[in-house]
Design an enzyme around this catalytic site. Structure first.
Site, PDB file in Angstrom:
ATOM      1  N   SER A 141       0.838  -1.190   0.000  1.00  0.00           N
ATOM      2  CA  SER A 141       0.000   0.000   0.000  1.00  0.00           C
ATOM      3  C   SER A 141       0.878   1.248   0.000  1.00  0.00           C
ATOM      4  O   SER A 141       1.880   1.314   0.714  1.00  0.00           O
ATOM      5  CB  SER A 141      -0.917   0.012   1.223  1.00  0.00           C
ATOM      6  OG  SER A 141      -1.820  -1.071   1.185  1.00  0.00           O
TER       7      SER A 141
ATOM      8  N   ASP B 109      -7.829  -0.296  10.081  1.00  0.00           N
ATOM      9  CA  ASP B 109      -7.302  -0.582   8.750  1.00  0.00           C
ATOM     10  C   ASP B 109      -8.457  -0.481   7.760  1.00  0.00           C
ATOM     11  O   ASP B 109      -9.375  -1.308   7.779  1.00  0.00           O
ATOM     12  CB  ASP B 109      -6.677  -1.977   8.703  1.00  0.00           C
ATOM     13  CG  ASP B 109      -5.864  -2.215   7.443  1.00  0.00           C
ATOM     14  OD1 ASP B 109      -6.107  -1.528   6.432  1.00  0.00           O
ATOM     15  OD2 ASP B 109      -4.985  -3.104   7.456  1.00  0.00           O
TER      16      ASP B 109
ATOM     17  N   ARG C 146      -8.210  -0.471   4.346  1.00  0.00           N
ATOM     18  CA  ARG C 146      -7.844  -0.875   3.000  1.00  0.00           C
ATOM     19  C   ARG C 146      -8.804  -1.902   2.414  1.00  0.00           C
ATOM     20  O   ARG C 146      -9.343  -2.734   3.120  1.00  0.00           O
ATOM     21  CB  ARG C 146      -6.405  -1.416   2.984  1.00  0.00           C
ATOM     22  CG  ARG C 146      -5.364  -0.355   3.212  1.00  0.00           C
ATOM     23  CD  ARG C 146      -3.972  -0.924   3.337  1.00  0.00           C
ATOM     24  NE  ARG C 146      -3.801  -1.697   4.569  1.00  0.00           N
ATOM     25  CZ  ARG C 146      -2.640  -2.212   4.970  1.00  0.00           C
ATOM     26  NH1 ARG C 146      -1.570  -2.046   4.213  1.00  0.00           N
ATOM     27  NH2 ARG C 146      -2.552  -2.871   6.100  1.00  0.00           N
TER      28      ARG C 146
END
Length: 204
Positions: free
Chosen positions: A52, A126, A128
């Protein structure tokens, strides 16, 4: 979400010649990359890294995380093997964006850990989304991978896309005095996997 392939080009690097493949999320306008080396269509499991975006670590040499070191180490490992891919996803700050990441860093300067800082800003630990990998993997014809990661969530996400993870390869590098708390938090709160008990590096 629709991810479309745009174009490919050569990318010479200190570790060798990669091919750079560009993809666009037509809904958000975000642009993602895959760096490849070697033949993708051998039928053998592909050495792969899901990385990422981390502007501070990848480009500005920040020691608050281990991201830049992990990216370079992945390129080095692929170059040695002669075949592999790095999926570079534009999900800065575990999905909260660059400016919110700076806000989170300020909270960390005041004593919060990386998870607490995200939560104080109203985000999950998180954010993502790895489903964007599906079109990239299909474009390259990848069926199975040897995944360089310390993050079990990435393994699960790839498997849920129908890709076999034949091996998880520990990817521990970049530990320094500035990121000890960061790494310890990732291990203790996010379940990252390490080879030792001293808070070795893990994914941003």
């Amino acid at each position: 979400m629709t991810i479309r392939y745009v174009e490919s080009s050569k990318l010479p690097t200190p570790w060798g010649m990669f091919a750079m493949h560009g993809f666009e999320d037509t809904e958000s306008g975000k642009e993602h990359l895959v760096l490849t080396m070697g033949d993708m269509d051998t039928g053998e499991p592909l050495l792969a890294r899901i990385h990422s975006e981390c502007l501070t670590g990848d480009a500005l040499f920040s020691l608050r995380c281990d991201c830049g070191a992990q990216l370079q180490h992945a390129m080095h490992r692929i170059a040695i093997e002669g075949r592999g891919a790095i999926f570079y996803l534009r999900q800065e700050g575990r999905g909260i964006g660059l400016l919110n990441k700076i806000r989170a860093y300020h909270l960390q300067d005041c004593g919060a850990d990386t998870v607490e800082a995200n939560e104080q800003l109203g985000f999950g630990a998180d954010m993502r989304d790895y489903s964007i990998l599906k079109s990239m993997l299909e474009h390259l014809g990848v069926k199975s991978v040897r995944l360089m990661t310390n993050n079990p969530r990435k393994v699960k996400a790839v498997e849920e896309l129908g890709i076999e993870v034949v091996e998880r390869l520990p990817h521990e590098t970049g530990r320094n005095p500035h990121n000890v708390k960061y790494l310890s938090t990732k291990k203790g709160k996010l379940g990252h996997l390490f080879e030792d008990d001293q808070g070795s590096p893990e994914d941003e």
